[in-house]
Design an enzyme around this catalytic site. Structure first.
Site, PDB file in Angstrom:
ATOM      1  N   HIS A 159       0.825  -1.210   0.000  1.00  0.00           N
ATOM      2  CA  HIS A 159       0.000   0.000   0.000  1.00  0.00           C
ATOM      3  C   HIS A 159       0.861   1.263   0.000  1.00  0.00           C
ATOM      4  O   HIS A 159       0.415   2.323   0.457  1.00  0.00           O
ATOM      5  CB  HIS A 159      -0.963   0.018   1.191  1.00  0.00           C
ATOM      6  CG  HIS A 159      -1.739  -1.242   1.377  1.00  0.00           C
ATOM      7  ND1 HIS A 159      -2.857  -1.542   0.633  1.00  0.00           N
ATOM      8  CD2 HIS A 159      -1.525  -2.309   2.194  1.00  0.00           C
ATOM      9  CE1 HIS A 159      -3.316  -2.731   0.999  1.00  0.00           C
ATOM     10  NE2 HIS A 159      -2.529  -3.219   1.939  1.00  0.00           N
ATOM     11  N   SER A 280      14.998  20.531 -17.034  1.00  0.00           N
ATOM     12  CA  SER A 280      13.815  21.359 -17.267  1.00  0.00           C
ATOM     13  C   SER A 280      14.174  22.549 -18.147  1.00  0.00           C
ATOM     14  O   SER A 280      15.279  23.102 -18.059  1.00  0.00           O
ATOM     15  CB  SER A 280      13.265  21.865 -15.930  1.00  0.00           C
ATOM     16  OG  SER A 280      12.341  22.916 -16.111  1.00  0.00           O
ATOM     17  N   LYS A 286      16.724  20.773 -12.107  1.00  0.00           N
ATOM     18  CA  LYS A 286      15.974  19.524 -12.256  1.00  0.00           C
ATOM     19  C   LYS A 286      16.787  18.402 -12.917  1.00  0.00           C
ATOM     20  O   LYS A 286      17.545  18.621 -13.846  1.00  0.00           O
ATOM     21  CB  LYS A 286      14.708  19.760 -13.088  1.00  0.00           C
ATOM     22  CG  LYS A 286      13.683  20.672 -12.459  1.00  0.00           C
ATOM     23  CD  LYS A 286      13.096  20.079 -11.185  1.00  0.00           C
ATOM     24  CE  LYS A 286      12.235  18.855 -11.433  1.00  0.00           C
ATOM     25  NZ  LYS A 286      11.068  19.115 -12.270  1.00  0.00           N
ATOM     26  N   GLU A 293       9.220   7.740 -17.224  1.00  0.00           N
ATOM     27  CA  GLU A 293       7.848   8.213 -17.398  1.00  0.00           C
ATOM     28  C   GLU A 293       7.313   7.822 -18.772  1.00  0.00           C
ATOM     29  O   GLU A 293       6.123   7.499 -18.913  1.00  0.00           O
ATOM     30  CB  GLU A 293       7.802   9.730 -17.204  1.00  0.00           C
ATOM     31  CG  GLU A 293       8.118  10.150 -15.767  1.00  0.00           C
ATOM     32  CD  GLU A 293       8.392  11.637 -15.620  1.00  0.00           C
ATOM     33  OE1 GLU A 293       8.269  12.362 -16.626  1.00  0.00           O
ATOM     34  OE2 GLU A 293       8.763  12.066 -14.515  1.00  0.00           O
TER      35      GLU A 293
END
Length: 462
Positions: A159, A280, A286, A293
């Site tokens: 979980h 970025s 970043k 992704e």
């Protein structure tokens, strides 16, 4: 040279409209089947010659012409003409233009219906082996990384909450297990699809003496299809193949999700090599795990292919229908996507590092030793549900006092359960928990080392 006509043009009163040509063509998709179309055509011609339907000289002309066409395509010298709709008619038309009358005999006893069904199976057999090889490489990358971390411990999650301590190796090997199921599923898919539909014709077979088993043997099929009506309309194997691809994608997506979370500042468990990160356009600090992704995002595309394939099949009348032309869009897209993701996943796994110091620093948070304490009580003769309740109360007390279980004194333990003795401390603390696991397949160091040895042996045989 006179441009050959399509054989069915004599039936129609007018030339096809340009809009129709663009809408009907599948050449832009199926031209990648050219090698399989040539191989299948040569086998078909060989059988026709053996059955004395064509002469040996005609066979030689057909075979030589097809090999020349295949070479021209491979070398980029072949001019594709979409007016011939698909790779099958393009190659046949080119053959007739190249060798003349003998080329017109190649299609004897054959329809594009059984021809394309054969080509797809030939392509899929090879593609499955390619995907299996890439799965194996990804498994090896996981095993190699796990060898570095058979003693290192991390939190295991259920979980997405801290659950029990596990070795990093055991965590990594969990993906090896998932990929092994993918490997076996593809292997089973290859067995099921390895039957030859060639000779089924358009729907009813042929009155000519075709040796279907001989052709199947030439092409390396294990058997032939035994019902011509089913054979030309069967694309079950396409749906199964895409389903197998979808599960491969699922497992890579789960891996990607974990690594995206674990490389965040909030976790900081892993660091992905800069060569597999982006930055970025606005925020200079970043380091984004974009490739992960995209693996996660591309999984949706593979799912879409499966849904599209099932939808194509769900209302098919018996026999062949032109809807099935769309099958190749789905199988090629699913396969190409998964193949690319497997390559990328292997590269990422081969270039990540676990920050074991940071992981260790926070290991004692979250009461990861609570379950072993309950099992300790079971060893004292206490029913598990009662032990569960006792430990739950102890954890609640520790939270209120901002303490760990190992920091409680024996007298306090005995207030909750008189059966607890001084030996309880041998079970408390994350490192001690991992050393206590005894069941086969558990997430301890000893089990991980056995699994690593097993997988090294298994994967070395491929």
């Amino acid at each position: 040279m006179i441009k050959p006509e399509k054989s069915w043009e004599k039936r129609l009163a007018s030339e096809p409209d340009e809009l129709l040509v663009d809408f009907m063509e599948s050449l832009s998709v199926d031209k990648r089947l050219y090698k399989y179309d040539v191989v299948g055509s040569i086998a078909h011609a060989q059988m026709l010659a053996e059955q004395k339907v064509i002469t040996r000289d005609e066979l030689r002309q057909i075979k030589d012409g097809l090999i020349e066409i295949s070479q021209e395509i491979a070398e980029g010298r072949f001019k594709f003409d979409k007016t011939y709709e698909d790779i099958h008619m393009v190659i046949e038309t080119a053959l007739i233009a190249k060798i003349g009358e003998a080329g017109k005999k190649l299609h004897t006893g054959r329809s594009r219906n059984d021809q394309v069904a054969t080509d797809i199976r030939l392509w899929m057999r090879d593609q499955i082996e390619i995907l299996q090889a890439k799965i194996t490489l990804l498994q090896k990358a996981f095993v190699k990384l796990s060898e570095k971390h058979s003693e290192d411990v991390m939190p295991g999650y259920t979980h997405l909450q801290r659950a029990q301590p596990v070795t990093i190796a055991s965590y990594l090997l969990s993906f090896v297990e998932q990929l092994e199921r993918d490997y076996v599923r593809l292997k089973n898919c290859r067995v099921l699809l390895n039957v030859c539909p060639l000779g089924s014709g358009a729907i009813a077979g042929s009155t000519l003496p075709l040796d279907r088993k001989g052709t199947a043997e030439q092409l390396g099929f294990s058997d032939i299809s035994y019902n011509s009506i089913d054979a030309v309309g069967d694309r079950d194997f396409c749906a199964e193949f895409i389903f197998d691809c979808a599960l491969v994608a699922t497992h890579m997506s789960r891996m990607a999700e974990d690594l995206i979370i674990y490389c965040s500042e909030e976790f900081g468990f892993v660091r992905i090599d800069d060569s597999f990160c982006t930055s970025s356009s606005m925020m200079p600090q970043k380091r984004n795990p974009d490739v992960l992704e995209l693996i996660r995002g591309k999984t949706g595309s593979v799912y879409g292919c499966l849904m599209a394939m099932l939808t194509i099949l769900k209302a098919q009348p018996s026999g062949y229908n032109r809807d099935l032309q769309q099958d190749k869009v789905q199988i090629f897209t699913a396969s190409d996507t998964v193949e690319a993701c497997l390559d990328m996943a292997r590269a990422v796994v081969s270039n990540i590092k676990f920050d074991t110091k940071k992981i260790s620093a926070g290991l004692e948070q979250g009461f990861l030793d609570a379950t072993i304490l309950a099992e300790y009580l079971v060893g004292k003769g206490i029913a598990f549900r009662e032990a569960h309740s006792i430990v739950g109360s102890l954890v609640a007390y520790c939270e209120q006092q901002n303490k760990k279980l190992a920091e409680l004194d024996l007298g306090l333990f005995q207030q909750y359960c008189a059966s607890i003795e001084s030996g309880v401390y041998e079970n408390l603390g994350v490192e001690k928990v991992v050393s206590k696991y005894v069941t086969e397949g558990a997430a301890g160091s000893a089990q991980a080392k056995r699994q690593i040895a097993y997988w090294n042996k298994q994967l070395a045989q491929r």
